[in-house]
Design a protein around this motif. Structure first.
Motif, PDB file in Angstrom:
ATOM      1  N   GLN A  54     -54.541  15.592  17.654  1.00  0.00           N
ATOM      2  CA  GLN A  54     -54.721  16.040  16.277  1.00  0.00           C
ATOM      3  C   GLN A  54     -53.833  17.220  15.886  1.00  0.00           C
ATOM      4  OE1 GLN A  54     -58.950  16.881  16.394  1.00  0.00           O
ATOM      5  NE2 GLN A  54     -59.438  14.839  15.630  1.00  0.00           N
ATOM      6  N   GLU A  71     -57.009  15.218  11.028  1.00  0.00           N
ATOM      7  CA  GLU A  71     -57.991  14.238  11.501  1.00  0.00           C
ATOM      8  C   GLU A  71     -57.896  13.021  10.595  1.00  0.00           C
ATOM      9  OE1 GLU A  71     -61.869  15.939  11.173  1.00  0.00           O
ATOM     10  OE2 GLU A  71     -61.314  17.734  12.289  1.00  0.00           O
ATOM     11  N   GLU A  72     -57.872  11.855  11.183  1.00  0.00           N
ATOM     12  CA  GLU A  72     -57.875  10.635  10.389  1.00  0.00           C
ATOM     13  C   GLU A  72     -59.305  10.312   9.994  1.00  0.00           C
ATOM     14  OE1 GLU A  72     -56.404   6.068  10.874  1.00  0.00           O
ATOM     15  OE2 GLU A  72     -55.102   7.648  11.690  1.00  0.00           O
ATOM     16  N   ARG A  73     -59.520  10.158   8.706  1.00  0.00           N
ATOM     17  CA  ARG A  73     -60.829   9.772   8.165  1.00  0.00           C
ATOM     18  C   ARG A  73     -60.649   8.462   7.416  1.00  0.00           C
ATOM     19  NH1 ARG A  73     -63.593  15.472   6.224  1.00  0.00           N
ATOM     20  NH2 ARG A  73     -63.517  16.444   8.289  1.00  0.00           N
ATOM     21  N   LEU A  77     -56.348  11.523   5.130  1.00  0.00           N
ATOM     22  CA  LEU A  77     -55.948  12.296   6.297  1.00  0.00           C
ATOM     23  C   LEU A  77     -56.432  13.714   6.014  1.00  0.00           C
ATOM     24  CD1 LEU A  77     -54.541  12.143   9.015  1.00  0.00           C
ATOM     25  CD2 LEU A  77     -52.429  12.839   7.878  1.00  0.00           C
ATOM     26  N   ALA A 105     -49.862  10.853   6.414  1.00  0.00           N
ATOM     27  CA  ALA A 105     -50.927  10.070   5.774  1.00  0.00           C
ATOM     28  C   ALA A 105     -50.379   8.723   5.309  1.00  0.00           C
ATOM     29  CB  ALA A 105     -51.515  10.844   4.595  1.00  0.00           C
ATOM     30  N   ARG A 108     -49.813   6.336   8.107  1.00  0.00           N
ATOM     31  CA  ARG A 108     -51.068   5.783   8.619  1.00  0.00           C
ATOM     32  C   ARG A 108     -51.788   4.910   7.588  1.00  0.00           C
ATOM     33  NH1 ARG A 108     -53.865  10.414  12.337  1.00  0.00           N
ATOM     34  NH2 ARG A 108     -51.955  11.268  13.258  1.00  0.00           N
ATOM     35  N   LEU A 110     -52.995   5.903   4.666  1.00  0.00           N
ATOM     36  CA  LEU A 110     -54.064   6.640   3.994  1.00  0.00           C
ATOM     37  C   LEU A 110     -53.539   7.195   2.669  1.00  0.00           C
ATOM     38  CD1 LEU A 110     -55.408   8.410   7.162  1.00  0.00           C
ATOM     39  CD2 LEU A 110     -56.547   6.605   5.864  1.00  0.00           C
TER      40      LEU A 110
END
Length: 158
Positions: A54, A71-73, A77, A105, A108, A110
């Protein structure tokens, strides 16, 4: 070497946890008097953060100059912490780290970046607003008054 305004962040290494904690101590030290206690990032477990993949860092001449803890949520992000060594303030490293988080982000898949800051950190709040972050809510959390912000990752990535 790339200028600090256009760094190439890399994942932090396990052996860098003490240096990362020291960087965060230097970066957040001025806020202790403002909020009346040590800000949450000063109390984080950087060994665990690094182990979880992270923590992204920028080093200058072998020393950590800046870091972003993400942190990926499911919906965004989450930028848990961005820290710049005071010796590197004013060189664009903080904004470059924020752009990196926006690009990460997007990489990924996001659509947004989210973060919180302390309600008493007026300078940070003003910066996030200038960059286009929108305030989502204010709340009490772990004894801190927090302000949550969100921004479209594409906007932040610039």
């Amino acid at each position: 070497m790339a200028p600090l305004s256009d760094p190439a962040p890399r994942l932090a290494r396990a052996a860098e946890a003490p240096a990362l904690a020291a960087l965060v101590e230097r970066a957040y030290a001025p806020w202790v008097a403002v909020i009346g206690r040590r800000p949450a990032p000063m109390q984080d477990d950087y060994t665990a953060r690094i182990s979880a993949g992270q923590t992204w860092v920028v080093a200058v001449d072998g020393a950590l100059a800046g870091a972003a803890v993400i942190e990926e949520r499911p919906d965004c992000l989450w930028l848990d912490n961005v820290a710049v060594d005071p010796a590197h303030h004013g060189g664009g490293l903080g904004r470059a780290l924020l752009r990196f988080v926006g690009r990460e982000a997007l990489r990924r898949g996001l659509p947004q970046v989210g973060l919180i800051t302390n309600e008493k950190m007026a300078r940070n709040i003003a910066l996030y607003q200038r960059l286009g972050f929108e305030e989502v809510e204010r709340r009490e959390e772990h004894g801190f008054r927090r302000v949550e912000f969100r921004i479209a990752a594409a906007h932040l990535a610039g």
